[in-house]
Design an enzyme around this catalytic site. Structure first.
Site, short mmCIF file in Angstrom:
data_model
loop_
_atom_site.label_atom_id
_atom_site.label_comp_id
_atom_site.label_asym_id
_atom_site.label_seq_id
_atom_site.Cartn_x
_atom_site.Cartn_y
_atom_site.Cartn_z
N GLY A 1 -0.86 23.30 -4.57
CA GLY A 1 -0.21 22.77 -5.76
C GLY A 1 0.72 23.75 -6.43
O GLY A 1 0.86 24.91 -6.04
N ASP B 1 2.91 23.01 3.31
CA ASP B 1 3.17 22.84 1.88
C ASP B 1 4.56 23.34 1.51
O ASP B 1 5.01 23.11 0.38
CB ASP B 1 2.11 23.57 1.04
CG ASP B 1 1.97 25.03 1.41
OD1 ASP B 1 1.46 25.31 2.50
OD2 ASP B 1 2.35 25.90 0.60
N GLY C 1 1.32 26.25 -8.54
CA GLY C 1 0.53 27.24 -9.25
C GLY C 1 1.32 28.05 -10.26
O GLY C 1 0.74 28.75 -11.08
N ARG C 2 2.66 27.95 -10.22
CA ARG C 2 3.50 28.66 -11.18
C ARG C 2 4.82 27.92 -11.40
O ARG C 2 5.85 28.52 -11.70
CB ARG C 2 3.78 30.07 -10.69
CG ARG C 2 4.39 30.11 -9.29
CD ARG C 2 4.70 31.51 -8.86
NE ARG C 2 5.13 31.51 -7.46
CZ ARG C 2 5.58 32.58 -6.83
NH1 ARG C 2 5.68 33.71 -7.48
NH2 ARG C 2 5.95 32.52 -5.58
N GLY D 1 0.63 32.90 -12.65
CA GLY D 1 1.63 31.90 -12.96
C GLY D 1 3.05 32.43 -13.08
O GLY D 1 3.96 31.68 -13.42
N ASP E 1 11.50 26.49 -1.14
CA ASP E 1 10.50 27.56 -1.25
C ASP E 1 10.91 28.82 -0.49
O ASP E 1 10.21 29.28 0.42
CB ASP E 1 9.13 27.06 -0.78
CG ASP E 1 8.57 25.97 -1.69
OD1 ASP E 1 9.19 25.68 -2.71
OD2 ASP E 1 7.51 25.41 -1.36
N ARG F 1 6.51 17.26 -0.64
CA ARG F 1 6.50 17.98 0.64
C ARG F 1 5.41 17.40 1.54
O ARG F 1 4.65 16.53 1.11
CB ARG F 1 6.31 19.46 0.39
CG ARG F 1 5.03 19.77 -0.30
CD ARG F 1 5.00 20.65 -1.53
NE ARG F 1 6.14 20.91 -2.33
CZ ARG F 1 6.62 22.12 -2.59
NH1 ARG F 1 6.05 23.19 -2.05
NH2 ARG F 1 7.63 22.29 -3.39
N LYS G 1 10.32 27.67 -11.96
CA LYS G 1 9.43 28.45 -11.11
C LYS G 1 9.20 29.81 -11.75
O LYS G 1 10.15 30.51 -12.09
CB LYS G 1 10.03 28.62 -9.72
CG LYS G 1 9.13 29.38 -8.75
CD LYS G 1 9.75 29.43 -7.37
CE LYS G 1 8.84 30.18 -6.39
NZ LYS G 1 9.42 30.23 -5.03
#
Length: 564
Positions: free
Chosen positions: A148, A318, A150-151, A184, A328, A248, A171
């Site tokens: 997930g 992911d 996370g930040r 985070g 990403d 995703r 992000k």
């Protein structure tokens, strides 16, 4: 193929006279004229600019809100959670005017202090309801359970003046229920790399997420950059990212693994309706059609990666966009010397995600996606999955040859013609010839000079292969194909010039830029971004910095990892 824009100077203080002059002169992106029927927004608080979270708020939501503690979330696609304000002073270190244009914002929006606060997560736009997305994924081949955002925080979506849907995400904006053991935050080094890489990939004409801005704070985060026990405090940053969607493969996998089938069906139907318009949401075979499209598009995306010498570094499911966008950007790398075994990620001890392995990893990830979709299929449809997956290799080969035919100035390459590409790459690998500059130099020398091995003095990359005993055979194969296609010398060079960049985001360039940003020299980021947004064009500033020269010796010791 090349999207060009004129970048603006961003300093720690937004009252820079140079910037104000440019704004007052109403400078627009190079090659574009002001929109006559639409005035770009210069104030993010304008009533004419607003996000919408309505669609996502209708998704299955985590019943607990305003939580910042890691826990297992069930029966939800999103959790409601606000960004955490960066502590201390913050600086708008850079913007991408062309990315801001996608959400109808004029570059002068930076003069509005609210934009800096918005882009850092310290001010929530009244139309935004921040969410964190729940997903899972296979990481280095193993199911990692819940992952997930996370930040990261999804601020909402924006439909621009052209009707295009863009989802805005921060992000590095703080903890969420998916933060695991993290804080985070994202550090400057990873944020600068993503900011530059995303905008560079777009300039190449490849489908990618975008980065509209980067805000640097003086808040520090503790990081073990190479997982060797050497922890250091690093400056943090927040990037404003844009994408048509942030869903995703792992978005579907977590729901399938947890047997949340109604949520799975809901999400896939949403994705099809919103992003796969050619597929009817009422058709009984829609999930097969969806899978087939993702197979073809993913193969094309990875062929693009191969054609530019790019290795993603972390091809976990992911990190695989359901729209086959490059997303990403972490420990990625653009090759210097051509090396099929190139591994940009120092955390990848076994080279699982090496450059040469990317095509087969793409297939493996697609197969995992098909497994996630199987609970939605009828028994009679199950047998078709094998045929759909079998098409991946064919789609990849066609896309790969299409990319390399353009790089060689050819109209097309058949599977049989692939020997031309293979011969060239074999010589490049054995002689450690630079990937980017070898292709660029091939496109900027006559075929006659190639035959006679008359290489200009400054062509440092090509010199490494002309003495190879296989070079005459390659030239003969190449010349024959050009003659068969009826391609003139001018046409060959023109096509190659348009498809082979002179400048690439080399690791050493990224590292130098990171160090400048960490010192507060934000104009360095602006200058490098301007060069990378025009990678096919000879630029005096880039030449002065040695961006087209052989990489410095010290750059071979640089490493990047998953730590960010």
């Amino acid at each position: 193929m090349c999207n060009s824009d004129k970048e603006f100077r961003i300093d720690a203080k937004v009252n820079d006279p140079t910037l104000n002059q440019m704004i007052n002169e109403d400078v627009y992106m190079a090659g574009e004229s002001p929109k006559s029927s639409f005035s770009l927004i210069k104030d993010i608080r304008s009533k004419d600019w607003k996000l919408s979270s309505e669609v996502f708020l209708n998704f299955p939501l985590d019943p607990i809100s305003e939580n910042y503690v890691r826990r297992n979330v069930k029966n939800a696609i999103f959790s409601r959670v606000k960004p955490t304000k960066l502590q201390g002073q913050i600086f708008l270190a850079g913007i991408s005017p062309s990315a801001l244009d996608l959400i109808d914002l004029d570059p002068s929006v930076i003069l509005d202090t609210k934009f800096q606060e918005f882009a850092s997560g310290s001010w929530i736009h009244p139309s935004s309801f921040p969410l964190a997305h729940r997903y899972g994924g296979y990481q280095f081949g193993w199911w990692a359970e819940q992952l997930g955002d996370g930040r990261a925080h999804l601020l909402g979506h924006y439909v621009n003046r052209n009707g295009s849907w863009w989802e805005l995400q921060l992000k590095g904006s703080g903890k969420t229920p998916y933060s695991r053991d993290g804080d985070g935050r994202a550090v400057v080094r990873s944020s600068v790399r993503e900011f530059l890489a995303a905008e560079y990939m777009d300039a190449l004409g490849f489908r990618t997420s975008r980065c509209a801005s980067i805000v640097v704070g003086d808040e520090l985060a503790l990081r073990d950059q190479f997982y060797n026990g050497n922890l250091e405090m690093e400056k943090t940053a927040v990037v404003l990212r844009l994408s048509p969607t942030w869903f995703r493969f792992g978005s579907l996998e977590i729901l399938s693994k947890k047997n949340e089938l109604e949520n799975l069906r809901f999400l896939v139907d949403h994705i099809i309706a919103k992003h796969f318009k050619s597929i009817s949401t009422e058709h009984p075979d829609r999930y097969l059609s969806f899978l087939s499209t993702v197979v073809e598009d993913t193969a094309e995306m990875i062929a693009q990666w191969q054609s530019i010498g790019f290795a993603h570094g972390v091809m976990n499911t992911d990190n695989m966009s359901i729209l086959s966008l490059t997303i990403d950007y972490g420990p990625f790398g653009f090759m210097d010397a051509y090396n099929p075994s190139f591994v940009p990620n120092s955390s990848d001890d076994d080279g699982m995600y090496s450059y040469k392995n990317q095509p087969k990893i793409g297939f493996s990830n697609i197969r995992k996606l098909s497994e996630a979709l199987q609970p939605l299929l009828m028994p009679y449809q199950m047998g078709q999955i094998k045929n759909i997956l079998a098409g991946y290799d064919h789609h990849f080969q066609l896309a790969y040859l299409k990319q390399f035919s353009k790089k060689l100035g050819l109209k097309s390459l058949s599977l049989q013609d692939g020997i031309i590409v293979n011969r060239l790459l074999e010589m490049m690998a054995d002689n450690k010839a630079d990937f980017t500059m070898t292709f660029w130099e091939l496109g900027n020398i006559t075929l006659g000079d190639l035959e006679n091995k008359k290489v200009p003095k400054g062509f440092w990359a090509l010199k490494k292969i002309v003495k190879d005993k296989r070079f005459p055979e390659f030239i003969q194969l190449y010349k024959t194909k050009l003659q068969e296609d009826g391609i003139t010398e001018n046409s060959r060079q023109s096509l190659m010039t348009a498809n082979n960049p002179r400048y690439v985001l080399r690791n050493w360039i990224a590292q130098q830029t990171i160090e400048e940003v960490e010192r507060g020299n934000y104009s360095a980021l602006e200058e490098v971004l301007g060069i990378l947004r025009n990678p096919f064009i000879f630029q005096k500033a880039a030449e002065g910095k040695g961006f087209a020269n052989s990489p410095p010796v010290w750059s071979t010791s640089l490493k990047v990892s998953c730590s960010s």
